[in-house]
Enzyme design. Sequence first.
Site, PDB file in Angstrom:
ATOM      1  CB  ALA A 175      34.318  26.767 -34.350  1.00 56.33           C
ATOM      2  NE  ARG A 184      44.032  35.170 -28.130  1.00 51.11           N
ATOM      3  CZ  ARG A 184      44.265  34.000 -27.522  1.00 51.11           C
ATOM      4  NH1 ARG A 184      45.236  33.929 -26.616  1.00 51.11           N
ATOM      5  NH2 ARG A 184      43.562  32.929 -27.816  1.00 51.11           N
ATOM      6  N   GLY A 220      47.496  27.358 -20.737  1.00 53.30           N
ATOM      7  CA  GLY A 220      46.924  26.734 -19.550  1.00 53.30           C
ATOM      8  C   GLY A 220      48.029  26.007 -18.798  1.00 53.30           C
ATOM      9  CB  ALA A 226      60.976  49.973 -87.648  1.00 51.36           C
TER      10      ALA A 226
HETATM   11  C1  UD1 Z   1      44.001  26.949 -25.440  1.00 49.13           C
HETATM   12  C2  UD1 Z   1      43.862  26.191 -24.126  1.00 49.13           C
HETATM   13  C3  UD1 Z   1      45.126  26.355 -23.305  1.00 49.13           C
HETATM   14  C4  UD1 Z   1      46.315  25.851 -24.092  1.00 49.13           C
HETATM   15  C5  UD1 Z   1      46.405  26.558 -25.448  1.00 49.13           C
HETATM   16  C6  UD1 Z   1      47.444  25.870 -26.303  1.00 49.13           C
HETATM   17  C7  UD1 Z   1      41.478  26.237 -23.561  1.00 49.13           C
HETATM   18  C8  UD1 Z   1      40.427  26.841 -22.710  1.00 49.13           C
HETATM   19  N1  UD1 Z   1      42.704  26.705 -23.399  1.00 49.13           N
HETATM   20  O1  UD1 Z   1      44.064  28.321 -25.150  1.00 49.13           O
HETATM   21  O2  UD1 Z   1      45.024  25.599 -22.099  1.00 49.13           O
HETATM   22  O3  UD1 Z   1      47.498  26.063 -23.342  1.00 49.13           O
HETATM   23  O4  UD1 Z   1      45.154  26.491 -26.138  1.00 49.13           O
HETATM   24  O5  UD1 Z   1      47.661  26.550 -27.496  1.00 49.13           O
HETATM   25  O6  UD1 Z   1      41.188  25.336 -24.313  1.00 49.13           O
HETATM   26  N2  UD1 Z   1      37.933  27.263 -30.761  1.00 49.13           N
HETATM   27  C9  UD1 Z   1      36.696  26.835 -31.185  1.00 49.13           C
HETATM   28  N3  UD1 Z   1      35.584  27.333 -30.596  1.00 49.13           N
HETATM   29  C10 UD1 Z   1      35.630  28.211 -29.563  1.00 49.13           C
HETATM   30  C11 UD1 Z   1      36.895  28.649 -29.120  1.00 49.13           C
HETATM   31  C12 UD1 Z   1      38.026  28.149 -29.742  1.00 49.13           C
HETATM   32  O7  UD1 Z   1      36.600  26.031 -32.120  1.00 49.13           O
HETATM   33  O8  UD1 Z   1      34.565  28.615 -29.081  1.00 49.13           O
HETATM   34  C13 UD1 Z   1      39.127  26.755 -31.425  1.00 49.13           C
HETATM   35  C14 UD1 Z   1      39.920  27.869 -32.105  1.00 49.13           C
HETATM   36  O9  UD1 Z   1      39.547  28.007 -33.452  1.00 49.13           O
HETATM   37  C15 UD1 Z   1      41.364  27.404 -31.943  1.00 49.13           C
HETATM   38  C16 UD1 Z   1      41.336  26.478 -30.745  1.00 49.13           C
HETATM   39  O10 UD1 Z   1      39.984  26.187 -30.473  1.00 49.13           O
HETATM   40  O11 UD1 Z   1      41.809  26.694 -33.075  1.00 49.13           O
HETATM   41  C17 UD1 Z   1      42.010  27.067 -29.520  1.00 49.13           C
HETATM   42  O12 UD1 Z   1      41.374  28.264 -29.143  1.00 49.13           O
HETATM   43  P1  UD1 Z   1      42.178  29.485 -28.567  1.00 49.13           P
HETATM   44  O13 UD1 Z   1      41.221  30.578 -28.284  1.00 49.13           O
HETATM   45  O14 UD1 Z   1      43.330  29.807 -29.448  1.00 49.13           O
HETATM   46  O15 UD1 Z   1      42.706  28.898 -27.173  1.00 49.13           O
HETATM   47  P2  UD1 Z   1      43.903  29.447 -26.284  1.00 49.13           P
HETATM   48  O16 UD1 Z   1      43.473  30.679 -25.603  1.00 49.13           O
HETATM   49  O17 UD1 Z   1      45.134  29.518 -27.090  1.00 49.13           O
HETATM   50 CA    CA Z   2      45.561  29.207 -29.280  1.00 46.53          CA
END
Ligand code: UD1
Ligand code: CA
Length: 502
Positions: A10, A15, A182, A466
């Site tokens: 979601a 980025r 993380g 032609a």
């Molecule tokens: C996350 C982890 C991090 C881990 C990394 C691995 C958290 C806080 N951090 O960071 O520890 O090392 O992934 O790749 O979880 N999403 C939602 N709703 C939201 C936010 C995100 O559904 O409100 C979904 C995104 O669509 C995505 C996934 O969760 O598919 C991960 O979100 P993202 O923002 O990419 O997390 P990272 O910063 O990569």
């Molecule tokens: Ca991610």
Amino acid sequence: MRSNVVILAAGLGTRMRSQRAKVVHELAGRPLIAYVVRAALGVHPARLVAVVGHQAEDVRRVVEREVARSVGEEDPKPRLLFALQQEPLGTGHAALAALEALSAEEGPPYSPVAVVEEEGEAVELWQKWEESSVWREPLVLLYGDMPRVRAETIARLVAAHLEGRAAATLMTMLLEDPTGYGRIVRDAQGEVVRIVEETEARPEERAIREVNAGLYCFDPKPLFGALRRLKPENQKGEYYLTDVVGVLTSVGYRVRAIQSEHPEELLGVNTRQDLARLEAELRREICARWMREGVTIRDPDTTWIDAEVVIGKDTILHPHVHLEGETRLGEACEIHAWTRIVDSQLGDRVVVRNFTVIQGSRIGNDVRIGPFAHLRGEVELADEVAIGNFVEVKKSRIGRKSKAMHLAYLGDATVGERVNVGAGTITCNYDGKRKHPTIIEDDVKLGSDTMLVAPVRVGRGAMTGAGAVVIRDVPERTLVVGVPAVEKKKLEEDAGGSSSAG
Ligand code: UD1
Ligand code: CA
């Protein structure tokens, strides 16, 4: 024991700097989340929950499509649920949305409805309902942006979870450069204590190279409880799913971590650079796989084959060939350099010469195409057809052994067998408002530079001179010439090429 899988998808994907949701961006021709869905289905979950929010409809469509195509006839069907995360308030918030959706669908977990005092002691009163199996089965949770994850890895995590008797089991990986992930904080005994996100990490924590992959297996009940206790008290003001680990360990639950042996499969896609890196890797693997299957790839570095493409044995791909989408090539084909084939099926022994573009076409056996040909949109070529230089074919069917070798346009045309389309022939299919069909029957010979003003039909065995501009139907075995074309003479049975002529 079956498990249930939750995929978080979601997020905004800030980025990526994109109008589109990150998880629908494509890797080797497939949306990121499609890979994750397929891997999840590989463990045959009882239920699959996708958390959607940003561009929910697009994401939902992709997930539904992937489930429809990846669940085999024989496989147990998972129950597919979508949980809507209204606002992207973090991965913890998204996970809670999933559990709330499960709770709404299946009934909440068995829990005390009230606590009363009896003779000075707290006594829990329990509701009397049958608890859904969802609250007893392991719950796998993973992110929609980790497209390289394999079903085997998810299965291994679930097995480790069941064996380890922990409330949560996480997959971790050791990275040379842990930036962005993380970090896993362990105590002196090596037990996992918590996960600290990079933004909150102290310098000594930042130095930790063991990171959270974003693939977890939980006991759903303690997870549900811990998620409700999350607070968005961090730099980003988000509910971090990763804080659940600290919450669980602080109240005495055990959290285990198993380290991945293949960290490359767990890398997440956050930026377009990540996407390009993964694509380069995947592309190399796809080429290697087809070479093992008996396909000659002269230069794997410049050959792009999408994930869903299928190629027959002894087919030769020259450098700079792109095979995209749902393309299938038969055996012993030869595809010359700088050719792009999209969503098309080719039979056996088809030769495609340089700089040809083929889209949405079905091509029989022993067909020759190009160089510099363009086939697009619902083109069907029967066996032994030849399409030559600078010929464009659109939405047309061409019968066996027919040829259009030079500089022609065939649009909305139905061409019979053994037809020869002379150089420069054009189906004038568009009158400025509408498209019209052209029918060219078997054994017709069209002279160079014939204009066929559609709608029009050229009868079997007929011929055009032609430069003829054909504005009226041409009867069978008739030669027409001029502008506009008029009948010059009737042709003998085989003058226009009898049914036996090649
Ligand atoms: C996350 C982890 C991090 C881990 C990394 C691995 C958290 C806080 N951090 O960071 O520890 O090392 O992934 O790749 O979880 N999403 C939602 N709703 C939201 C936010 C995100 O559904 O409100 C979904 C995104 O669509 C995505 C996934 O969760 O598919 C991960 O979100 P993202 O923002 O990419 O997390 P990272 O910063 O990569
Ligand atoms: Ca991610």
